[in-house]
Design an enzyme around this catalytic site. Sequence first.
Site, PDB file in Angstrom:
ATOM      1  N   CYS A  38       6.506 -10.479  -3.703  1.00  0.00           N
ATOM      2  CA  CYS A  38       5.273  -9.885  -4.385  1.00  0.00           C
ATOM      3  C   CYS A  38       4.746  -8.872  -3.516  1.00  0.00           C
ATOM      4  CB  CYS A  38       4.191 -11.055  -4.673  1.00  0.00           C
ATOM      5  SG  CYS A  38       4.016 -12.110  -3.362  1.00  0.00           S
ATOM      6  N   ASN A  88       4.803  -7.624   2.334  1.00  0.00           N
ATOM      7  CA  ASN A  88       3.773  -6.549   3.077  1.00  0.00           C
ATOM      8  C   ASN A  88       3.619  -7.178   4.689  1.00  0.00           C
ATOM      9  OD1 ASN A  88       3.565  -5.370   0.701  1.00  0.00           O
ATOM     10  ND2 ASN A  88       1.783  -6.337   0.346  1.00  0.00           N
ATOM     11  N   ASP A  89       3.137  -8.488   4.509  1.00  0.00           N
ATOM     12  CA  ASP A  89       2.906  -8.944   5.934  1.00  0.00           C
ATOM     13  C   ASP A  89       4.302  -9.477   6.806  1.00  0.00           C
ATOM     14  OD1 ASP A  89       0.109  -9.525   6.456  1.00  0.00           O
ATOM     15  OD2 ASP A  89       0.078 -10.706   4.686  1.00  0.00           O
ATOM     16  N   GLU A  95       5.606 -15.270   4.789  1.00  0.00           N
ATOM     17  CA  GLU A  95       5.184 -13.755   5.349  1.00  0.00           C
ATOM     18  C   GLU A  95       5.312 -13.960   7.001  1.00  0.00           C
ATOM     19  OE1 GLU A  95       1.538 -12.707   3.049  1.00  0.00           O
ATOM     20  OE2 GLU A  95       1.154 -14.812   3.059  1.00  0.00           O
ATOM     21  N   HIS A 131     -11.709  -3.466  -0.674  1.00  0.00           N
ATOM     22  CA  HIS A 131     -12.141  -3.765  -2.103  1.00  0.00           C
ATOM     23  C   HIS A 131     -11.946  -2.549  -2.918  1.00  0.00           C
ATOM     24  CE1 HIS A 131     -14.974  -5.451  -5.110  1.00  0.00           C
ATOM     25  NE2 HIS A 131     -14.066  -6.212  -5.125  1.00  0.00           N
TER      26      HIS A 131
HETATM   27  C1  PEP Z   1       2.237  -9.729   1.315  1.00  0.00           C
HETATM   28  O1  PEP Z   1       1.809  -9.969   2.189  1.00  0.00           O
HETATM   29  O2  PEP Z   1       3.246  -9.013   0.975  1.00  0.00           O
HETATM   30  C2  PEP Z   1       1.324  -9.891  -0.060  1.00  0.00           C
HETATM   31  C3  PEP Z   1       1.473  -9.988  -1.191  1.00  0.00           C
HETATM   32  O3  PEP Z   1       0.063 -10.295   0.302  1.00  0.00           O
HETATM   33  P1  PEP Z   1      -0.988  -9.515   0.640  1.00  0.00           P
HETATM   34  O4  PEP Z   1      -0.723  -7.904   0.363  1.00  0.00           O
HETATM   35  O5  PEP Z   1      -2.210  -9.825  -0.180  1.00  0.00           O
HETATM   36  O6  PEP Z   1      -1.342  -9.893   1.925  1.00  0.00           O
HETATM   37 MG    MG Z   2       0.016 -11.335   2.781  1.00  0.00          MG
END
Ligand code: PEP
Ligand code: MG
Length: 762
Positions: free
Chosen positions: A676, A628-629, A605, A363
């Site tokens: 994203c 990211n994941d 993901e 957060h």
């Molecule tokens: C991701 O995993 O790339 C994503 C956009 O979600 P978060 O970063 O919120 O897990």
């Molecule tokens: Mg994610």
Amino acid sequence: MLDALRQISRDVETAPSFEYALGIIVARVCLILGTEVCSIYIFDKVSGELKLIENEGFHRSAIGTVSLAPGEGVVGLVAERGEPLNIENVSEHPRYRHFSAIGEEPFSAFLGVPVTHNRRVLGVITVQQREDRRFREDEEAFLTTLAAQLAIVVARADATGRVSAILNADYVPTDVRYEGIAGAPGIAIGTAVVIGPSANLDHVPNKETDEVAAELTSFDRAIDRVRADIEETDRSLSEHLPAQERALFSAYLHMLDDSAIAGEVREEIRLGNWAQGALRTVIARHVSKLQLVENPYLRERVTDVRELGQRVLAYLQDIHRDKFYFPEQVILIGEEVTASMVSDVPANQLKGIVSLRGSSNSHTAILARALNVPAVMGVSEFPVYEFENQIVVVDGFYGELVGNPTTQVMDHYHELIAEEAEFVKELEPIKDQPSETLDGHRLNLWVNIGLVGEITRSLDRGAEGIGLFRTEIPFASRDRFPTEEEQRVIYREHLEAFNPRPVTMRTLDIGGDKALPYFPIDEDNPFLGWRGIRVTLDHPEIFLVQVRAMIKASLGLESDLRIMLPMVTDRREVAEAKTLILRAYREVREENVAAKLPQIGAMIEVPAVIHQARLIARQVDFLAVGSNDLTQYMLAVDRNNPRVANLYQEMHPAVLHALRELAKAAHAEQKGIGICGELAGTPEGAILCVAMGYDVLSMNAANLPKVKWVIRNVSLRDCRRILARVRRMDDAEEILDFIRDQLIGAGLERAIPHHETPSVFL
Ligand code: PEP
Ligand code: MG
């Protein structure tokens, strides 16, 4: 031996200093192995020699005076080979070297083990004994185990310059770099304000008092001051954060009421305990009661009760920092910086945030991004309390800190800050221009969003839509699940602000590193556990309320509402989620709310989905890659673990291959695809995604203007040419260097945030 190792490890962990920790190790080793001597030698970065830094059994004067050139003596041999050396009669060894100063003549048995960290030999630990014998295998294994633990301690001290300072009397470490995780982009230089609960409730004794009236008065004064602080914080934050995200403060104020904790403390004081003791007793009582309850939400309140107790105690002990004396440029540093600590600093003085714990999804990191303040998270090796009042540099682009910077390095960073500010200003006019390549290829640049406070900034930066609304963020700043109407209001605010632009709302994505205080998920392996869609499909009541709120929020607006499902692993999950979304839609219509049917998308993901992407694409309206994941699962590297951060490579050829396959799969099914993850917000990643045919690139608002500038200054042909070259490369670093060279060649180097090579720090 296991118990002994555990005990050493505990004592070393809590040792007040590095030197003290070394002392514990040598003394215990002698005791446990029954040897006369134990020594620790460490490589001195300044001289390049291996120096005796701690010892049990020799003259103390030997410490710091015995040094070996690389490879010298049997100790040097251990370091050179990087392997243990167990010798029965060491004086007969060809590499034996005698030091008369330390009186080692009588020792015959020798065992030396390298101290290795991240593949680098930092030093050697040895034991020696008079007796003619060879150390047993289990003794060798013991010392090897201990050396691995010692390596962590040495590496930490080495990183802070402590090792060099001990080995060289005049050495003052400067430009010391610490690595963490990028939490919020930007660079800041400022004065470290180390924040933490300075008063320690656990250490308050009980004391009888005859001066009940005086104790009551000081308690009342402390309560008044804490109350005033909280109200002031709430007020000062109201400009930056909406009411729902400040709910925590009303909960604190309520606890200070006479009917709650404060009343009980007064009772205790009247019974004759002094105010501090009474406070400790009452807080401890509440904490132990809460720890026993089954309800996980109530159990989580323990932290709040303790924090409140600490605040009151701080005033009682009159050691509270006067917040009006914050320096001009505050770098807020703490073991765990919380949102309420951030809000204690006047907004115009807060320049950077550093938290030893936490991740890019914490957060605090999200808040830092919303406040446009650079942040570095998870800097676990940072000796936080040594930095109070020191100048530090925070590099939120690369997740690094520089402690005790020299003037040269500071000037350098000042220049970078000025360049960055100038560049941001220069980019302002392009906010209203289309995201289009030189040869007319148009694509969508959208934002990732979480706090209501980010809406204006996103629009100011020219966001053409929301590509990822992390709806778990408004959920996290409450003390229970928000109601349908509460959610509708939040979603409506986003949809109205962006109308008629599209808004992509992700359904609740909790689990992994995203926790709700009132819905704890306690698992050994949370990233492979109950996360994202898995949780909400198991709780259709939560899912349905959220989807209904989203659909109702879109009523009468032109904006396309796009509902996106996180952490999808197979078709069955998508089918179930779709059924629930259609049911929610029907229910909303039955309530005579004539909202449009939302679009439905799946996030990619989980690596398995790469191979089923066409099947999934057929089920939905769009795909969105959460790189990211996806990267962390493909490479099996925790995205929030600084120890393996160098292995987390978004440009890994396997990841890029997957991204390309996914784009092809979506388009083969005539479905749009976006990305994203953080990769989309980097110029290098954006170029590749454009070439692969991604329709939407969604990123932090801060990165958007730069990415748009790059896109407007390259052609689709160039991007494709770069991708074609990249596809023949088999190394992430080579790929990144190549794209950077291409950007530099095209005169676009300003879009690449600097990254200092170690040479700048010499
Ligand atoms: C991701 O995993 O790339 C994503 C956009 O979600 P978060 O970063 O919120 O897990
Ligand atoms: Mg994610």
